[in-house]
Write a protein that holds these residues in place. Structure first.
Motif, PDB file in Angstrom:
ATOM      1  N   GLU A   9       0.593  11.747   7.512  1.00  0.00           N
ATOM      2  CA  GLU A   9       0.611  11.004   8.775  1.00  0.00           C
ATOM      3  C   GLU A   9       0.843   9.517   8.547  1.00  0.00           C
ATOM      4  O   GLU A   9       1.561   8.871   9.311  1.00  0.00           O
ATOM      5  CB  GLU A   9      -0.692  11.231   9.536  1.00  0.00           C
ATOM      6  N   ALA A  10       0.233   8.971   7.502  1.00  0.00           N
ATOM      7  CA  ALA A  10       0.420   7.552   7.216  1.00  0.00           C
ATOM      8  C   ALA A  10       1.877   7.243   6.937  1.00  0.00           C
ATOM      9  O   ALA A  10       2.437   6.266   7.450  1.00  0.00           O
ATOM     10  CB  ALA A  10      -0.453   7.136   6.036  1.00  0.00           C
ATOM     11  N   ALA A  11       2.521   8.077   6.114  1.00  0.00           N
ATOM     12  CA  ALA A  11       3.896   7.809   5.700  1.00  0.00           C
ATOM     13  C   ALA A  11       4.916   8.094   6.797  1.00  0.00           C
ATOM     14  O   ALA A  11       5.922   7.387   6.903  1.00  0.00           O
ATOM     15  CB  ALA A  11       4.223   8.628   4.455  1.00  0.00           C
ATOM     16  N   ASN A  12       4.656   9.106   7.612  1.00  0.00           N
ATOM     17  CA  ASN A  12       5.662   9.547   8.579  1.00  0.00           C
ATOM     18  C   ASN A  12       5.429   9.065  10.006  1.00  0.00           C
ATOM     19  O   ASN A  12       6.391   9.009  10.786  1.00  0.00           O
ATOM     20  CB  ASN A  12       5.738  11.081   8.582  1.00  0.00           C
ATOM     21  N   VAL A  13       4.177   8.743  10.336  1.00  0.00           N
ATOM     22  CA  VAL A  13       3.865   8.416  11.724  1.00  0.00           C
ATOM     23  C   VAL A  13       3.156   7.070  11.867  1.00  0.00           C
ATOM     24  O   VAL A  13       3.685   6.132  12.476  1.00  0.00           O
ATOM     25  CB  VAL A  13       3.005   9.528  12.376  1.00  0.00           C
ATOM     26  N   ARG A  14       1.951   6.978  11.287  1.00  0.00           N
ATOM     27  CA  ARG A  14       1.106   5.826  11.591  1.00  0.00           C
ATOM     28  C   ARG A  14       1.702   4.504  11.122  1.00  0.00           C
ATOM     29  O   ARG A  14       1.833   3.558  11.917  1.00  0.00           O
ATOM     30  CB  ARG A  14      -0.293   6.024  10.988  1.00  0.00           C
ATOM     31  N   ILE A  15       2.017   4.405   9.833  1.00  0.00           N
ATOM     32  CA  ILE A  15       2.464   3.114   9.319  1.00  0.00           C
ATOM     33  C   ILE A  15       3.811   2.698   9.914  1.00  0.00           C
ATOM     34  O   ILE A  15       3.962   1.536  10.324  1.00  0.00           O
ATOM     35  CB  ILE A  15       2.473   3.108   7.782  1.00  0.00           C
ATOM     36  N   LEU A  53       2.949  -4.644   0.903  1.00  0.00           N
ATOM     37  CA  LEU A  53       2.115  -5.642   1.571  1.00  0.00           C
ATOM     38  C   LEU A  53       2.077  -5.378   3.071  1.00  0.00           C
ATOM     39  O   LEU A  53       1.015  -5.406   3.695  1.00  0.00           O
ATOM     40  CB  LEU A  53       2.661  -7.052   1.311  1.00  0.00           C
ATOM     41  N   ALA A  54       3.241  -5.123   3.644  1.00  0.00           N
ATOM     42  CA  ALA A  54       3.327  -4.875   5.079  1.00  0.00           C
ATOM     43  C   ALA A  54       2.587  -3.600   5.469  1.00  0.00           C
ATOM     44  O   ALA A  54       1.870  -3.562   6.481  1.00  0.00           O
ATOM     45  CB  ALA A  54       4.789  -4.788   5.507  1.00  0.00           C
ATOM     46  N   ALA A  55       2.751  -2.549   4.664  1.00  0.00           N
ATOM     47  CA  ALA A  55       2.077  -1.284   4.957  1.00  0.00           C
ATOM     48  C   ALA A  55       0.562  -1.449   4.910  1.00  0.00           C
ATOM     49  O   ALA A  55      -0.160  -0.866   5.733  1.00  0.00           O
ATOM     50  CB  ALA A  55       2.519  -0.214   3.968  1.00  0.00           C
ATOM     51  N   THR A  56       0.079  -2.250   3.965  1.00  0.00           N
ATOM     52  CA  THR A  56      -1.360  -2.473   3.843  1.00  0.00           C
ATOM     53  C   THR A  56      -1.895  -3.227   5.050  1.00  0.00           C
ATOM     54  O   THR A  56      -2.941  -2.865   5.617  1.00  0.00           O
ATOM     55  CB  THR A  56      -1.670  -3.256   2.561  1.00  0.00           C
ATOM     56  N   ILE A  57      -1.207  -4.274   5.455  1.00  0.00           N
ATOM     57  CA  ILE A  57      -1.626  -5.030   6.633  1.00  0.00           C
ATOM     58  C   ILE A  57      -1.623  -4.128   7.862  1.00  0.00           C
ATOM     59  O   ILE A  57      -2.588  -4.101   8.635  1.00  0.00           O
ATOM     60  CB  ILE A  57      -0.703  -6.243   6.840  1.00  0.00           C
ATOM     61  N   ALA A  58      -0.531  -3.375   8.051  1.00  0.00           N
ATOM     62  CA  ALA A  58      -0.400  -2.524   9.235  1.00  0.00           C
ATOM     63  C   ALA A  58      -1.495  -1.463   9.309  1.00  0.00           C
ATOM     64  O   ALA A  58      -2.059  -1.213  10.373  1.00  0.00           O
ATOM     65  CB  ALA A  58       0.975  -1.856   9.241  1.00  0.00           C
ATOM     66  N   HIS A  59      -1.806  -0.869   8.170  1.00  0.00           N
ATOM     67  CA  HIS A  59      -2.721   0.282   8.153  1.00  0.00           C
ATOM     68  C   HIS A  59      -4.183  -0.115   8.015  1.00  0.00           C
ATOM     69  O   HIS A  59      -5.063   0.542   8.581  1.00  0.00           O
ATOM     70  CB  HIS A  59      -2.332   1.210   7.005  1.00  0.00           C
ATOM     71  N   ALA A  95       4.108   3.465   2.037  1.00  0.00           N
ATOM     72  CA  ALA A  95       3.297   4.078   3.091  1.00  0.00           C
ATOM     73  C   ALA A  95       2.466   5.235   2.542  1.00  0.00           C
ATOM     74  O   ALA A  95       1.304   5.421   2.933  1.00  0.00           O
ATOM     75  CB  ALA A  95       4.203   4.557   4.226  1.00  0.00           C
ATOM     76  N   GLN A  96       3.044   6.015   1.637  1.00  0.00           N
ATOM     77  CA  GLN A  96       2.274   7.100   1.016  1.00  0.00           C
ATOM     78  C   GLN A  96       1.067   6.562   0.255  1.00  0.00           C
ATOM     79  O   GLN A  96      -0.045   7.088   0.384  1.00  0.00           O
ATOM     80  CB  GLN A  96       3.161   7.894   0.066  1.00  0.00           C
ATOM     81  N   LEU A  97       1.286   5.543  -0.565  1.00  0.00           N
ATOM     82  CA  LEU A  97       0.193   5.005  -1.369  1.00  0.00           C
ATOM     83  C   LEU A  97      -0.924   4.450  -0.506  1.00  0.00           C
ATOM     84  O   LEU A  97      -2.107   4.652  -0.807  1.00  0.00           O
ATOM     85  CB  LEU A  97       0.711   3.907  -2.296  1.00  0.00           C
TER      86      LEU A  97
END
Length: 270
Positions: A212-218, A58-64, A176-178
């Motif tokens: 990038e999403a899993a390691n940096v952005r999120i 949920l948090a990753a979705t909101i953040a990204h 974060a990967q998903l």
């Protein structure tokens, strides 16, 4: 009857119908969306309640995807929307992207083409969703209807398909990967023994975006929001998925692999 009068009545009728449909989504979760129907069967999908989704996802979705989902008035910021319209008309790059209510409206009702008419419909439908549904419900529907791979829809099917476990068991890195998969779901593939295929020969857009999403952005976006607990707090969630473990025998808990995912995996190995 004048054409203008006929057109006005048609618009009013459409608004009433679509608003009634939006109200129905307070309680109902149809098993198919426009996107699913257009892609065709077989579709791997099963509904899962937000109670049984990892708070990390949920948090990753909101953040990204939409950091203002729980704090914004309406489906989108008007200045951002106007900037997107101008960029589209001038053939430029989208400066911000669609909000979660806009993406939800597209997934449920519309089609993939990037044209002005579809975007206008998307904006109107998204506004009705934001007027009618809570941010929590909007996120629940979005994660149930988002596409995570070819003919693969919803976080329930996606977590079982890629990682072999229920959505309430997701780790921060898996989450974060998903979410990094979302921009290019039809290009994503599963590793033979589980996981998202990210070897160098994979599609470069998938490799770059998911990595990038899993390691940096999120991680960076979540840090800016004050952490995953603060992120989910913006939509009123203060509990954990583990707090609902007593209800994991319910059909909406996604505690076991959906049959549609089992069939998809079996087909992939044949």
């Amino acid at each position: 009857m004048k054409v203008a009068d006929w057109f006005l009545k048609l618009v009013v009728a459409l608004v009433i119908i679509t608003e009634a449909a939006a109200v129905s989504f307070i309680w109902l979760t149809p098993p198919r969306t426009s996107y699913m129907l257009q892609e065709g069967e077989p579709v791997a999908y099963q509904f899962v309640s937000i109670d049984h989704m990892s708070r990390y996802v949920l948090a990753a979705t909101i953040a990204h995807e939409d950091q203002q989902l729980g704090t914004r008035e309406g489906a989108f910021d008007l200045d951002d929307f106007n900037a997107r319209v101008m960029a589209f008309l001038e053939g430029g790059k989208d400066p911000s992207g669609s909000t979660i209510p806009q993406q939800l409206a597209k997934n449920i009702y519309l089609w993939p083409d990037q044209n002005a008419f579809r975007k206008a419909l998307e904006a109107g439908l998204a506004a009705e969703f934001s007027l009618t549904l809570s941010p929590r419900r909007i996120l629940e529907l979005y994660l149930n209807y988002a596409q995570f791979g070819p003919n693969l829809y919803g976080i329930c099917a996606a977590t079982w398909y890629y990682f072999g476990h229920a959505p309430f068991e997701m780790t921060p890195y898996e989450a974060a990967q998903l979410i990094g998969v979302l921009p290019f779901p039809n290009r994503v593939r599963r590793l033979k023994d589980g996981g998202i295929y990210l070897n160098r020969e994979v599609d470069s857009l998938v490799w770059k975006n998911v990595k990038e999403a899993a390691n940096v952005r999120i991680p960076g976006q979540l840090e800016g929001l004050g952490g995953w607990e603060a992120a989910v707090g913006t939509i009123g969630i203060t509990d954990q998925a583990a707090d609902h473990r007593a209800k994991r025998n319910n059909p909406d808990a996604c505690s076991t692999m959906p049959e549609s995912v089992r069939v998809t995996l079996a087909s992939a190995t044949q």
